[in-house]
Design a protein around this motif. Structure first.
Motif, PDB file in Angstrom:
ATOM      1  N   PHE A 148       0.829  -1.202   0.000  1.00  0.00           N
ATOM      2  CA  PHE A 148       0.000   0.000   0.000  1.00  0.00           C
ATOM      3  C   PHE A 148       0.866   1.255   0.000  1.00  0.00           C
ATOM      4  O   PHE A 148       2.079   1.196   0.183  1.00  0.00           O
ATOM      5  CB  PHE A 148      -0.895   0.013   1.245  1.00  0.00           C
ATOM      6  CG  PHE A 148      -0.101   0.103   2.521  1.00  0.00           C
ATOM      7  CD1 PHE A 148       0.159   1.338   3.104  1.00  0.00           C
ATOM      8  CD2 PHE A 148       0.406  -1.034   3.128  1.00  0.00           C
ATOM      9  CE1 PHE A 148       0.908   1.427   4.266  1.00  0.00           C
ATOM     10  CE2 PHE A 148       1.149  -0.954   4.282  1.00  0.00           C
ATOM     11  CZ  PHE A 148       1.408   0.279   4.856  1.00  0.00           C
ATOM     12  N   TYR A 149       0.207   2.389  -0.189  1.00  0.00           N
ATOM     13  CA  TYR A 149       0.814   3.700   0.030  1.00  0.00           C
ATOM     14  C   TYR A 149      -0.296   4.694   0.330  1.00  0.00           C
ATOM     15  O   TYR A 149      -1.473   4.435   0.072  1.00  0.00           O
ATOM     16  CB  TYR A 149       1.675   4.154  -1.158  1.00  0.00           C
ATOM     17  CG  TYR A 149       0.927   4.427  -2.441  1.00  0.00           C
ATOM     18  CD1 TYR A 149       0.458   5.699  -2.755  1.00  0.00           C
ATOM     19  CD2 TYR A 149       0.705   3.404  -3.364  1.00  0.00           C
ATOM     20  CE1 TYR A 149      -0.218   5.947  -3.942  1.00  0.00           C
ATOM     21  CE2 TYR A 149       0.036   3.641  -4.551  1.00  0.00           C
ATOM     22  CZ  TYR A 149      -0.418   4.918  -4.838  1.00  0.00           C
ATOM     23  OH  TYR A 149      -1.091   5.161  -6.012  1.00  0.00           O
ATOM     24  N   VAL A 150       0.097   5.823   0.894  1.00  0.00           N
ATOM     25  CA  VAL A 150      -0.843   6.908   1.151  1.00  0.00           C
ATOM     26  C   VAL A 150      -0.602   7.959   0.077  1.00  0.00           C
ATOM     27  O   VAL A 150       0.515   8.472  -0.065  1.00  0.00           O
ATOM     28  CB  VAL A 150      -0.662   7.495   2.566  1.00  0.00           C
ATOM     29  CG1 VAL A 150      -1.598   8.677   2.780  1.00  0.00           C
ATOM     30  CG2 VAL A 150      -0.908   6.411   3.614  1.00  0.00           C
ATOM     31  N   ASP A 151      -1.633   8.258  -0.686  1.00  0.00           N
ATOM     32  CA  ASP A 151      -1.532   9.198  -1.806  1.00  0.00           C
ATOM     33  C   ASP A 151      -1.133  10.589  -1.317  1.00  0.00           C
ATOM     34  O   ASP A 151      -1.740  11.120  -0.381  1.00  0.00           O
ATOM     35  CB  ASP A 151      -2.885   9.260  -2.518  1.00  0.00           C
ATOM     36  CG  ASP A 151      -2.836  10.001  -3.834  1.00  0.00           C
ATOM     37  OD1 ASP A 151      -2.102  11.000  -3.948  1.00  0.00           O
ATOM     38  OD2 ASP A 151      -3.555   9.580  -4.759  1.00  0.00           O
ATOM     39  N   PRO A 152      -0.119  11.207  -1.941  1.00  0.00           N
ATOM     40  CA  PRO A 152       0.298  12.558  -1.551  1.00  0.00           C
ATOM     41  C   PRO A 152      -0.803  13.617  -1.657  1.00  0.00           C
ATOM     42  O   PRO A 152      -0.714  14.668  -1.021  1.00  0.00           O
ATOM     43  CB  PRO A 152       1.451  12.867  -2.509  1.00  0.00           C
ATOM     44  CG  PRO A 152       2.005  11.525  -2.862  1.00  0.00           C
ATOM     45  CD  PRO A 152       0.798  10.626  -2.923  1.00  0.00           C
ATOM     46  N   ASP A 153      -1.859  13.339  -2.423  1.00  0.00           N
ATOM     47  CA  ASP A 153      -2.967  14.296  -2.499  1.00  0.00           C
ATOM     48  C   ASP A 153      -3.659  14.474  -1.153  1.00  0.00           C
ATOM     49  O   ASP A 153      -4.403  15.434  -0.963  1.00  0.00           O
ATOM     50  CB  ASP A 153      -3.985  13.858  -3.556  1.00  0.00           C
ATOM     51  CG  ASP A 153      -3.494  14.122  -4.975  1.00  0.00           C
ATOM     52  OD1 ASP A 153      -2.562  14.944  -5.146  1.00  0.00           O
ATOM     53  OD2 ASP A 153      -4.033  13.492  -5.909  1.00  0.00           O
ATOM     54  N   LEU A 154      -3.398  13.575  -0.209  1.00  0.00           N
ATOM     55  CA  LEU A 154      -3.943  13.700   1.142  1.00  0.00           C
ATOM     56  C   LEU A 154      -3.606  15.067   1.733  1.00  0.00           C
ATOM     57  O   LEU A 154      -4.462  15.706   2.347  1.00  0.00           O
ATOM     58  CB  LEU A 154      -3.374  12.595   2.033  1.00  0.00           C
ATOM     59  CG  LEU A 154      -3.706  12.675   3.519  1.00  0.00           C
ATOM     60  CD1 LEU A 154      -4.976  11.884   3.787  1.00  0.00           C
ATOM     61  CD2 LEU A 154      -2.572  12.110   4.358  1.00  0.00           C
ATOM     62  N   VAL A 155      -2.387  15.527   1.550  1.00  0.00           N
ATOM     63  CA  VAL A 155      -1.965  16.796   2.165  1.00  0.00           C
ATOM     64  C   VAL A 155      -2.536  18.009   1.440  1.00  0.00           C
ATOM     65  O   VAL A 155      -2.526  19.110   1.985  1.00  0.00           O
ATOM     66  CB  VAL A 155      -0.426  16.910   2.260  1.00  0.00           C
ATOM     67  CG1 VAL A 155       0.140  15.772   3.075  1.00  0.00           C
ATOM     68  CG2 VAL A 155       0.203  16.968   0.892  1.00  0.00           C
ATOM     69  N   ARG A 156      -3.039  17.804   0.223  1.00  0.00           N
ATOM     70  CA  ARG A 156      -3.605  18.921  -0.554  1.00  0.00           C
ATOM     71  C   ARG A 156      -5.118  19.057  -0.383  1.00  0.00           C
ATOM     72  O   ARG A 156      -5.718  19.998  -0.867  1.00  0.00           O
ATOM     73  CB  ARG A 156      -3.233  18.754  -2.022  1.00  0.00           C
ATOM     74  CG  ARG A 156      -1.733  18.857  -2.262  1.00  0.00           C
ATOM     75  CD  ARG A 156      -1.386  18.781  -3.733  1.00  0.00           C
ATOM     76  NE  ARG A 156      -1.115  17.449  -4.220  1.00  0.00           N
ATOM     77  CZ  ARG A 156       0.055  16.820  -4.113  1.00  0.00           C
ATOM     78  NH1 ARG A 156       1.052  17.398  -3.502  1.00  0.00           N
ATOM     79  NH2 ARG A 156       0.212  15.618  -4.602  1.00  0.00           N
ATOM     80  N   ASP A 157      -5.728  18.102   0.281  1.00  0.00           N
ATOM     81  CA  ASP A 157      -7.173  18.129   0.529  1.00  0.00           C
ATOM     82  C   ASP A 157      -7.421  18.796   1.878  1.00  0.00           C
ATOM     83  O   ASP A 157      -6.946  18.323   2.902  1.00  0.00           O
ATOM     84  CB  ASP A 157      -7.712  16.698   0.535  1.00  0.00           C
ATOM     85  CG  ASP A 157      -9.216  16.625   0.737  1.00  0.00           C
ATOM     86  OD1 ASP A 157      -9.802  17.544   1.345  1.00  0.00           O
ATOM     87  OD2 ASP A 157      -9.803  15.622   0.302  1.00  0.00           O
ATOM     88  N   ARG A 158      -8.163  19.885   1.869  1.00  0.00           N
ATOM     89  CA  ARG A 158      -8.366  20.633   3.117  1.00  0.00           C
ATOM     90  C   ARG A 158      -9.089  19.826   4.186  1.00  0.00           C
ATOM     91  O   ARG A 158      -8.911  20.061   5.374  1.00  0.00           O
ATOM     92  CB  ARG A 158      -9.087  21.952   2.863  1.00  0.00           C
ATOM     93  CG  ARG A 158     -10.513  21.816   2.424  1.00  0.00           C
ATOM     94  CD  ARG A 158     -11.138  23.206   2.163  1.00  0.00           C
ATOM     95  NE  ARG A 158     -12.491  23.058   1.696  1.00  0.00           N
ATOM     96  CZ  ARG A 158     -13.548  23.053   2.481  1.00  0.00           C
ATOM     97  NH1 ARG A 158     -13.408  23.223   3.774  1.00  0.00           N
ATOM     98  NH2 ARG A 158     -14.754  22.900   1.987  1.00  0.00           N
ATOM     99  N   ASP A 159      -9.883  18.814   3.794  1.00  0.00           N
ATOM    100  CA  ASP A 159     -10.594  17.997   4.770  1.00  0.00           C
ATOM    101  C   ASP A 159      -9.711  16.920   5.404  1.00  0.00           C
ATOM    102  O   ASP A 159     -10.017  16.416   6.481  1.00  0.00           O
ATOM    103  CB  ASP A 159     -11.808  17.319   4.127  1.00  0.00           C
ATOM    104  CG  ASP A 159     -12.867  18.330   3.723  1.00  0.00           C
ATOM    105  OD1 ASP A 159     -12.987  19.375   4.395  1.00  0.00           O
ATOM    106  OD2 ASP A 159     -13.573  18.075   2.721  1.00  0.00           O
ATOM    107  N   SER A 160      -8.627  16.544   4.720  1.00  0.00           N
ATOM    108  CA  SER A 160      -7.796  15.459   5.240  1.00  0.00           C
ATOM    109  C   SER A 160      -6.336  15.847   5.435  1.00  0.00           C
ATOM    110  O   SER A 160      -5.537  15.012   5.850  1.00  0.00           O
ATOM    111  CB  SER A 160      -7.869  14.253   4.301  1.00  0.00           C
ATOM    112  OG  SER A 160      -7.371  14.614   3.027  1.00  0.00           O
TER     113      SER A 160
END
Length: 191
Positions: A148-160
């Motif tokens: 698995f991996y955690v998508d870097p878009d996580l840090v760009r989403d204001r909710d997450s």
């Protein structure tokens, strides 16, 4: 000239129409809900990818691992590590162990989710034992990987963007093994 339905006949026709419509909607609800959860990550449903991330950030996320077994499945099931710290976007490989503690072959299927739910859209599985049924013979144990991996878009989403701690949880449920394709093929003839 067509015969008109009586008021009772129209009522019966409308009720039959309502029952048929409700049946069709009930039949479509499960696949639609499954599709909705996979697309949106709703309820902590993870995503699936054929490839790993091409971007790795310097920010770290902690992934915790949880395991549960439905009471009617005679297995023990546990994560082989309790947590893993990874850079966001970095590939992770974790292992779970299952042991059939019964005296009969048992087949199980794992359901899964992540918490907090908002992270489900960004938790990407590349390979997972949960994609297929697992059959264990009496006393057999198996180590099962999840990549698995955690998508870097996580840090760009204001909710997450604040999420840096994710729990990956599996529950194994007893299932009947799927019949092999040979069971449905025509029998061989002896010449």
């Amino acid at each position: 000239m067509p015969r008109r339905l009586s008021p009772e006949g129209r009522t019966v026709a409308m009720l039959v129409g309502v029952v048929v419509t409700m049946g069709a909607l009930s039949w479509a609800a499960v696949p639609f809900y499954d599709w909705f959860c996979r697309v949106t990550g709703f309820g902590g449903t993870t995503q699936v990818s054929q490839t790993t991330s091409d971007e790795v950030l310097d920010e770290v996320v902690r992934v915790r691992f949880d395991a549960n077994v439905d009471s009617n499945l005679g297995w023990t099931f546990r994560p082989m590590q309790t947590r893993m710290d990874l850079k966001i976007g970095e590939s992770g490989l974790a292992f779970y162990e299952a042991v059939n503690t019964s005296d009969e072959p048992l087949t199980g299927t794992a359901s899964y989710n992540v918490a907090p739910e908002v992270s489900g859209y960004y938790f990407i599985k590349v390979e997972c034992f949960c994609f297929t049924e697992q059959t264990l013979q009496p006393g057999e144990s198996i180590e099962m990987p999840v990549s698995f991996y955690v998508d870097p878009d996580l840090v760009r989403d204001r909710d997450s963007s604040h999420v840096r701690d994710i729990t990956l949880s599996y529950t194994f449920h007893r299932t009947e093994p799927r019949r092999a394709a040979l069971d449905t093929a025509p029998a061989d003839t002896i010449n």
